[in-house]
Write a protein that holds these residues in place. Structure first.
Motif, PDB file in Angstrom:
ATOM      1  N   ILE A 104       0.871  -1.188   0.000  1.00  0.00           N
ATOM      2  CA  ILE A 104       0.000   0.000   0.000  1.00  0.00           C
ATOM      3  C   ILE A 104       0.901   1.229   0.000  1.00  0.00           C
ATOM      4  N   PRO A 105       0.878   1.991  -1.090  1.00  0.00           N
ATOM      5  CA  PRO A 105       1.831   3.106  -1.189  1.00  0.00           C
ATOM      6  C   PRO A 105       1.565   4.200  -0.160  1.00  0.00           C
ATOM      7  N   THR A 106       2.634   4.867   0.280  1.00  0.00           N
ATOM      8  CA  THR A 106       2.476   6.057   1.118  1.00  0.00           C
ATOM      9  C   THR A 106       2.074   7.213   0.194  1.00  0.00           C
ATOM     10  N   ARG A 140      -7.875   2.603  -4.168  1.00  0.00           N
ATOM     11  CA  ARG A 140      -7.256   2.344  -2.857  1.00  0.00           C
ATOM     12  C   ARG A 140      -7.943   1.182  -2.153  1.00  0.00           C
TER      13      ARG A 140
HETATM   14  P1  NAD Z   1       3.375   9.433   6.541  1.00  0.00           P
HETATM   15  O1  NAD Z   1       3.569  10.392   7.606  1.00  0.00           O
HETATM   16  O2  NAD Z   1       2.573   8.263   6.894  1.00  0.00           O
HETATM   17  O3  NAD Z   1       4.852   9.073   5.785  1.00  0.00           O
HETATM   18  C1  NAD Z   1       5.310   7.825   5.486  1.00  0.00           C
HETATM   19  C2  NAD Z   1       6.587   7.565   6.335  1.00  0.00           C
HETATM   20  O4  NAD Z   1       6.906   6.180   6.241  1.00  0.00           O
HETATM   21  C3  NAD Z   1       7.839   8.338   5.890  1.00  0.00           C
HETATM   22  O5  NAD Z   1       8.455   8.938   7.028  1.00  0.00           O
HETATM   23  C4  NAD Z   1       8.757   7.237   5.308  1.00  0.00           C
HETATM   24  O6  NAD Z   1      10.132   7.491   5.524  1.00  0.00           O
HETATM   25  C5  NAD Z   1       8.310   6.027   6.091  1.00  0.00           C
HETATM   26  N1  NAD Z   1       8.517   4.735   5.445  1.00  0.00           N
HETATM   27  C6  NAD Z   1       8.467   4.438   4.122  1.00  0.00           C
HETATM   28  N2  NAD Z   1       8.661   3.119   3.934  1.00  0.00           N
HETATM   29  C7  NAD Z   1       8.813   2.572   5.183  1.00  0.00           C
HETATM   30  C8  NAD Z   1       9.019   1.249   5.650  1.00  0.00           C
HETATM   31  N3  NAD Z   1       9.115   0.198   4.811  1.00  0.00           N
HETATM   32  N4  NAD Z   1       9.120   1.040   6.980  1.00  0.00           N
HETATM   33  C9  NAD Z   1       9.021   2.086   7.856  1.00  0.00           C
HETATM   34  N5  NAD Z   1       8.824   3.361   7.454  1.00  0.00           N
HETATM   35  C10 NAD Z   1       8.715   3.601   6.129  1.00  0.00           C
HETATM   36  O7  NAD Z   1       2.814  10.277   5.477  1.00  0.00           O
HETATM   37  P2  NAD Z   1       1.974  10.021   4.190  1.00  0.00           P
HETATM   38  O8  NAD Z   1       2.290   8.714   3.607  1.00  0.00           O
HETATM   39  O9  NAD Z   1       2.197  11.226   3.391  1.00  0.00           O
HETATM   40  O10 NAD Z   1       0.466  10.024   4.754  1.00  0.00           O
HETATM   41  C11 NAD Z   1      -0.248  11.143   5.238  1.00  0.00           C
HETATM   42  C12 NAD Z   1      -1.575  10.648   5.840  1.00  0.00           C
HETATM   43  O11 NAD Z   1      -2.258   9.709   5.004  1.00  0.00           O
HETATM   44  C13 NAD Z   1      -1.374   9.895   7.136  1.00  0.00           C
HETATM   45  O12 NAD Z   1      -2.526  10.001   7.904  1.00  0.00           O
HETATM   46  C14 NAD Z   1      -1.230   8.503   6.621  1.00  0.00           C
HETATM   47  O13 NAD Z   1      -1.315   7.519   7.601  1.00  0.00           O
HETATM   48  C15 NAD Z   1      -2.338   8.440   5.582  1.00  0.00           C
HETATM   49  N6  NAD Z   1      -2.081   7.328   4.634  1.00  0.00           N
HETATM   50  C16 NAD Z   1      -2.459   6.078   5.023  1.00  0.00           C
HETATM   51  C17 NAD Z   1      -2.176   4.994   4.230  1.00  0.00           C
HETATM   52  C18 NAD Z   1      -2.589   3.630   4.735  1.00  0.00           C
HETATM   53  O14 NAD Z   1      -3.605   3.511   5.402  1.00  0.00           O
HETATM   54  N7  NAD Z   1      -1.822   2.574   4.459  1.00  0.00           N
HETATM   55  C19 NAD Z   1      -1.505   5.150   3.013  1.00  0.00           C
HETATM   56  C20 NAD Z   1      -1.154   6.451   2.606  1.00  0.00           C
HETATM   57  C21 NAD Z   1      -1.445   7.532   3.453  1.00  0.00           C
END
Ligand code: NAD
Length: 245
Positions: free
Chosen positions: A31-33, A69
Protein backbone atom coordinates in the motif's frame (compact mmCIF):
# COMPACT_ATOMS: atom_id res chain seq x y z
CA UNK A 1 24.06 -2.21 23.79
CA UNK A 2 22.86 -2.64 20.22
CA UNK A 3 19.78 -0.40 19.66
CA UNK A 4 17.28 -3.17 18.81
CA UNK A 5 18.30 -5.17 21.92
CA UNK A 6 18.07 -2.01 23.98
CA UNK A 7 14.53 -1.47 22.59
CA UNK A 8 13.58 -5.04 23.49
CA UNK A 9 14.83 -4.52 27.06
CA UNK A 10 12.93 -1.22 27.41
CA UNK A 11 9.70 -2.78 26.07
CA UNK A 12 9.97 -5.88 28.24
CA UNK A 13 10.34 -3.66 31.34
CA UNK A 14 7.63 -1.16 30.36
CA UNK A 15 4.49 -0.45 32.34
CA UNK A 16 2.34 1.07 29.57
CA UNK A 17 3.75 0.84 26.04
CA UNK A 18 1.83 2.09 23.00
CA UNK A 19 2.57 2.16 19.26
CA UNK A 20 1.99 5.17 17.02
CA UNK A 21 2.26 4.64 13.32
CA UNK A 22 1.75 5.83 9.78
CA UNK A 23 1.66 4.76 6.17
CA UNK A 24 5.25 3.41 6.18
CA UNK A 25 4.26 0.28 8.11
CA UNK A 26 1.94 -0.78 5.27
CA UNK A 27 4.38 0.09 2.45
CA UNK A 28 5.77 -3.46 2.60
CA UNK A 29 2.20 -4.81 2.29
CA UNK A 30 2.00 -3.07 -1.09
CA UNK A 31 0.00 0.00 0.00
CA UNK A 32 1.83 3.11 -1.19
CA UNK A 33 2.48 6.06 1.12
CA UNK A 34 1.19 9.42 -0.06
CA UNK A 35 4.66 10.52 -1.04
CA UNK A 36 5.32 7.52 -3.30
CA UNK A 37 4.76 7.69 -7.04
CA UNK A 38 2.29 5.18 -8.35
CA UNK A 39 1.11 4.58 -11.93
CA UNK A 40 -2.22 6.11 -12.83
CA UNK A 41 -2.44 8.21 -9.68
CA UNK A 42 1.03 9.71 -9.89
CA UNK A 43 -0.58 12.48 -11.97
CA UNK A 44 -2.44 13.63 -8.87
CA UNK A 45 -1.21 14.72 -5.49
CA UNK A 46 -3.24 12.70 -2.96
CA UNK A 47 -3.10 15.68 -0.62
CA UNK A 48 -5.23 17.53 -3.21
CA UNK A 49 -7.73 14.66 -3.52
CA UNK A 50 -8.21 13.89 0.17
CA UNK A 51 -10.10 17.12 0.88
CA UNK A 52 -13.78 18.10 1.21
CA UNK A 53 -13.24 20.72 -1.53
CA UNK A 54 -12.05 18.07 -4.02
CA UNK A 55 -15.07 15.90 -3.18
CA UNK A 56 -17.52 18.77 -3.65
CA UNK A 57 -15.85 19.72 -6.95
CA UNK A 58 -15.63 16.24 -8.45
CA UNK A 59 -16.98 13.36 -6.29
CA UNK A 60 -16.51 10.89 -9.12
CA UNK A 61 -12.77 11.62 -9.45
CA UNK A 62 -12.27 11.33 -5.68
CA UNK A 63 -14.24 8.06 -5.65
CA UNK A 64 -12.17 6.68 -8.55
CA UNK A 65 -9.08 7.21 -6.44
CA UNK A 66 -10.72 5.65 -3.34
CA UNK A 67 -12.03 2.75 -5.37
CA UNK A 68 -8.45 2.07 -6.47
CA UNK A 69 -7.26 2.34 -2.86
CA UNK A 70 -10.04 0.03 -1.62
CA UNK A 71 -8.96 -2.55 -4.21
CA UNK A 72 -5.32 -2.28 -3.03
CA UNK A 73 -6.31 -2.59 0.64
CA UNK A 74 -8.57 -5.62 0.02
CA UNK A 75 -5.72 -7.33 -1.85
CA UNK A 76 -3.09 -6.49 0.82
CA UNK A 77 -2.05 -8.74 3.69
CA UNK A 78 -0.72 -7.68 7.08
CA UNK A 79 3.09 -7.95 7.23
CA UNK A 80 5.46 -8.96 10.02
CA UNK A 81 5.38 -5.47 11.54
CA UNK A 82 1.57 -5.56 11.90
CA UNK A 83 1.85 -9.07 13.34
CA UNK A 84 4.58 -8.02 15.77
CA UNK A 85 2.29 -5.36 17.28
CA UNK A 86 -0.53 -7.91 17.63
CA UNK A 87 1.83 -10.42 19.36
CA UNK A 88 3.13 -7.70 21.69
CA UNK A 89 -0.48 -6.92 22.69
CA UNK A 90 -1.20 -10.65 23.22
CA UNK A 91 1.77 -10.92 25.55
CA UNK A 92 0.66 -7.87 27.56
CA UNK A 93 3.62 -5.69 26.53
CA UNK A 94 1.68 -3.32 24.27
CA UNK A 95 -1.55 -1.68 25.46
CA UNK A 96 -2.77 -0.08 22.21
CA UNK A 97 -2.01 0.76 18.59
CA UNK A 98 -2.70 4.37 17.64
CA UNK A 99 -2.77 4.54 13.85
CA UNK A 100 -3.02 7.24 11.22
CA UNK A 101 -3.60 4.54 8.62
CA UNK A 102 -6.94 3.88 7.01
CA UNK A 103 -6.27 0.32 5.78
CA UNK A 104 -7.50 -1.77 8.73
CA UNK A 105 -4.45 -4.08 8.55
CA UNK A 106 -3.88 -4.04 12.34
CA UNK A 107 -7.21 -5.62 13.13
CA UNK A 108 -6.62 -8.16 10.37
CA UNK A 109 -3.26 -8.98 12.01
CA UNK A 110 -5.05 -9.59 15.34
CA UNK A 111 -4.59 -6.29 17.21
CA UNK A 112 -7.60 -5.60 19.43
CA UNK A 113 -7.20 -2.11 20.84
CA UNK A 114 -6.72 -0.06 17.67
CA UNK A 115 -7.42 3.68 17.59
CA UNK A 116 -8.01 4.67 13.97
CA UNK A 117 -7.45 8.42 14.08
CA UNK A 118 -8.20 8.98 10.39
CA UNK A 119 -10.99 6.45 9.77
CA UNK A 120 -11.01 3.50 7.39
CA UNK A 121 -11.25 3.36 3.58
CA UNK A 122 -13.23 0.11 3.79
CA UNK A 123 -16.13 2.07 5.32
CA UNK A 124 -18.40 4.62 3.67
CA UNK A 125 -20.93 6.95 5.22
CA UNK A 126 -23.92 8.72 3.76
CA UNK A 127 -23.60 12.49 3.36
CA UNK A 128 -27.40 12.75 3.85
CA UNK A 129 -28.53 10.27 6.56
CA UNK A 130 -25.15 9.38 8.12
CA UNK A 131 -25.59 5.60 7.89
CA UNK A 132 -22.43 3.55 7.36
CA UNK A 133 -21.55 0.54 5.30
CA UNK A 134 -18.49 -1.65 4.72
CA UNK A 135 -17.00 -2.56 1.35
CA UNK A 136 -16.27 -6.24 0.67
CA UNK A 137 -15.32 -5.41 -2.92
CA UNK A 138 -14.53 -2.13 -4.61
CA UNK A 139 -17.58 0.01 -5.29
CA UNK A 140 -18.99 0.22 -8.82
CA UNK A 141 -21.24 3.01 -10.18
CA UNK A 142 -19.25 5.96 -8.94
CA UNK A 143 -20.03 7.98 -6.91
CA UNK A 144 -21.89 5.25 -4.98
CA UNK A 145 -25.23 6.05 -3.35
CA UNK A 146 -26.73 5.13 0.00
CA UNK A 147 -28.84 1.93 -0.08
CA UNK A 148 -31.10 3.44 2.62
CA UNK A 149 -31.88 6.97 1.44
CA UNK A 150 -30.21 7.34 -1.98
CA UNK A 151 -27.88 10.13 -0.74
CA UNK A 152 -24.27 10.35 -1.98
CA UNK A 153 -21.82 8.18 0.00
CA UNK A 154 -18.38 9.43 0.99
CA UNK A 155 -15.36 7.51 2.32
CA UNK A 156 -15.51 7.30 6.15
CA UNK A 157 -12.09 8.89 6.55
CA UNK A 158 -10.83 12.21 7.88
CA UNK A 159 -9.78 14.46 5.03
CA UNK A 160 -7.21 17.24 5.23
CA UNK A 161 -8.86 20.23 6.88
CA UNK A 162 -11.49 18.13 8.72
CA UNK A 163 -11.61 17.62 12.49
CA UNK A 164 -10.78 14.24 14.02
CA UNK A 165 -13.28 12.30 16.12
CA UNK A 166 -13.00 13.99 19.54
CA UNK A 167 -13.42 10.86 21.66
CA UNK A 168 -10.76 8.90 19.71
CA UNK A 169 -8.39 11.87 19.85
CA UNK A 170 -8.89 12.30 23.62
CA UNK A 171 -8.32 8.60 24.20
CA UNK A 172 -5.13 8.75 22.10
CA UNK A 173 -3.73 11.77 23.96
CA UNK A 174 -4.69 10.18 27.30
CA UNK A 175 -2.78 7.02 26.37
CA UNK A 176 0.20 9.01 25.06
CA UNK A 177 0.43 11.00 28.30
CA UNK A 178 0.15 7.91 30.52
CA UNK A 179 2.53 5.77 28.45
CA UNK A 180 6.09 5.14 29.56
CA UNK A 181 7.21 3.85 26.13
CA UNK A 182 6.02 4.81 22.64
CA UNK A 183 7.19 2.96 19.52
CA UNK A 184 6.80 5.22 16.47
CA UNK A 185 6.77 3.32 13.16
CA UNK A 186 6.63 4.56 9.57
CA UNK A 187 5.35 8.08 9.93
CA UNK A 188 6.80 11.43 8.91
CA UNK A 189 4.78 13.04 11.71
CA UNK A 190 3.81 15.81 9.32
CA UNK A 191 0.04 15.67 9.90
CA UNK A 192 -1.30 17.38 13.05
CA UNK A 193 -2.92 16.89 15.50
CA UNK A 194 -1.90 13.19 15.22
CA UNK A 195 1.75 14.16 14.79
CA UNK A 196 1.74 15.83 18.22
CA UNK A 197 1.09 12.55 20.08
CA UNK A 198 4.76 11.47 20.40
CA UNK A 199 5.66 14.97 21.60
CA UNK A 200 2.92 14.78 24.27
CA UNK A 201 4.23 11.35 25.33
CA UNK A 202 7.81 12.64 25.53
CA UNK A 203 6.72 15.66 27.55
CA UNK A 204 5.08 13.32 30.06
CA UNK A 205 8.30 11.34 30.43
CA UNK A 206 7.87 8.47 27.94
CA UNK A 207 10.82 6.87 26.16
CA UNK A 208 10.41 7.23 22.37
CA UNK A 209 11.64 4.53 19.96
CA UNK A 210 11.54 5.86 16.39
CA UNK A 211 11.55 3.31 13.53
CA UNK A 212 11.92 4.84 10.05
CA UNK A 213 14.42 4.41 7.19
CA UNK A 214 14.44 8.23 6.82
CA UNK A 215 14.80 11.04 9.34
CA UNK A 216 11.43 12.45 10.46
CA UNK A 217 9.91 14.98 12.86
CA UNK A 218 10.98 12.92 15.89
CA UNK A 219 14.63 12.45 14.92
CA UNK A 220 16.58 14.31 17.56
CA UNK A 221 13.67 14.05 20.03
CA UNK A 222 13.47 10.24 20.21
CA UNK A 223 15.56 8.34 22.75
CA UNK A 224 16.29 5.53 20.28
CA UNK A 225 16.54 5.99 16.50
CA UNK A 226 16.22 2.83 14.41
CA UNK A 227 16.93 3.73 10.76
CA UNK A 228 15.34 0.65 9.24
CA UNK A 229 12.22 -0.60 7.50
CA UNK A 230 9.27 -1.73 9.60
CA UNK A 231 9.61 -5.41 8.60
CA UNK A 232 13.34 -5.51 9.35
CA UNK A 233 12.58 -3.99 12.76
CA UNK A 234 9.86 -6.61 13.36
CA UNK A 235 12.22 -9.46 12.46
CA UNK A 236 15.04 -8.19 14.67
CA UNK A 237 12.88 -7.19 17.65
CA UNK A 238 10.92 -10.45 17.63
CA UNK A 239 14.23 -12.37 17.63
CA UNK A 240 15.47 -10.29 20.55
CA UNK A 241 12.22 -10.92 22.48
CA UNK A 242 12.00 -14.58 21.47
CA UNK A 243 8.55 -14.34 19.87
CA UNK A 244 7.29 -15.59 16.48
CA UNK A 245 5.79 -13.20 13.92
P1 NAD B 1 3.38 9.43 6.54
O1 NAD B 1 3.57 10.39 7.61
O2 NAD B 1 2.57 8.26 6.89
O3 NAD B 1 4.85 9.07 5.78
C1 NAD B 1 5.31 7.82 5.49
C2 NAD B 1 6.59 7.56 6.33
O4 NAD B 1 6.91 6.18 6.24
C3 NAD B 1 7.84 8.34 5.89
O5 NAD B 1 8.46 8.94 7.03
C4 NAD B 1 8.76 7.24 5.31
O6 NAD B 1 10.13 7.49 5.52
C5 NAD B 1 8.31 6.03 6.09
N1 NAD B 1 8.52 4.74 5.44
C6 NAD B 1 8.47 4.44 4.12
N2 NAD B 1 8.66 3.12 3.93
C7 NAD B 1 8.81 2.57 5.18
C8 NAD B 1 9.02 1.25 5.65
N3 NAD B 1 9.12 0.20 4.81
N4 NAD B 1 9.12 1.04 6.98
C9 NAD B 1 9.02 2.09 7.86
N5 NAD B 1 8.82 3.36 7.45
C10 NAD B 1 8.71 3.60 6.13
O7 NAD B 1 2.81 10.28 5.48
P2 NAD B 1 1.97 10.02 4.19
O8 NAD B 1 2.29 8.71 3.61
O9 NAD B 1 2.20 11.23 3.39
O10 NAD B 1 0.47 10.02 4.75
C11 NAD B 1 -0.25 11.14 5.24
C12 NAD B 1 -1.58 10.65 5.84
O11 NAD B 1 -2.26 9.71 5.00
C13 NAD B 1 -1.37 9.89 7.14
O12 NAD B 1 -2.53 10.00 7.90
C14 NAD B 1 -1.23 8.50 6.62
O13 NAD B 1 -1.31 7.52 7.60
C15 NAD B 1 -2.34 8.44 5.58
N6 NAD B 1 -2.08 7.33 4.63
C16 NAD B 1 -2.46 6.08 5.02
C17 NAD B 1 -2.18 4.99 4.23
C18 NAD B 1 -2.59 3.63 4.73
O14 NAD B 1 -3.60 3.51 5.40
N7 NAD B 1 -1.82 2.57 4.46
C19 NAD B 1 -1.50 5.15 3.01
C20 NAD B 1 -1.15 6.45 2.61
C21 NAD B 1 -1.44 7.53 3.45
Amino acid sequence: MEAVWESARILANSRLAVAFKGAGISAESGIPTFRGKDGLWSRFDPRDLATPEAFNRDPRLVWEWYSWRIERVLAAKPNKAHRLLARLEDSGVLKAVITQNVDGLHRRAGSRRVLELHGNVLRARCTRCGSKLEWREKPSNLPPSCPRCGGVLRPDVVWFGEPLDTSILEEAFGLARRSDVMIIIGTSGAVDPAGLLPLAAKESGATLINVNPEPNRYSGVADIELRMRAVEFAERLSRALGIDV
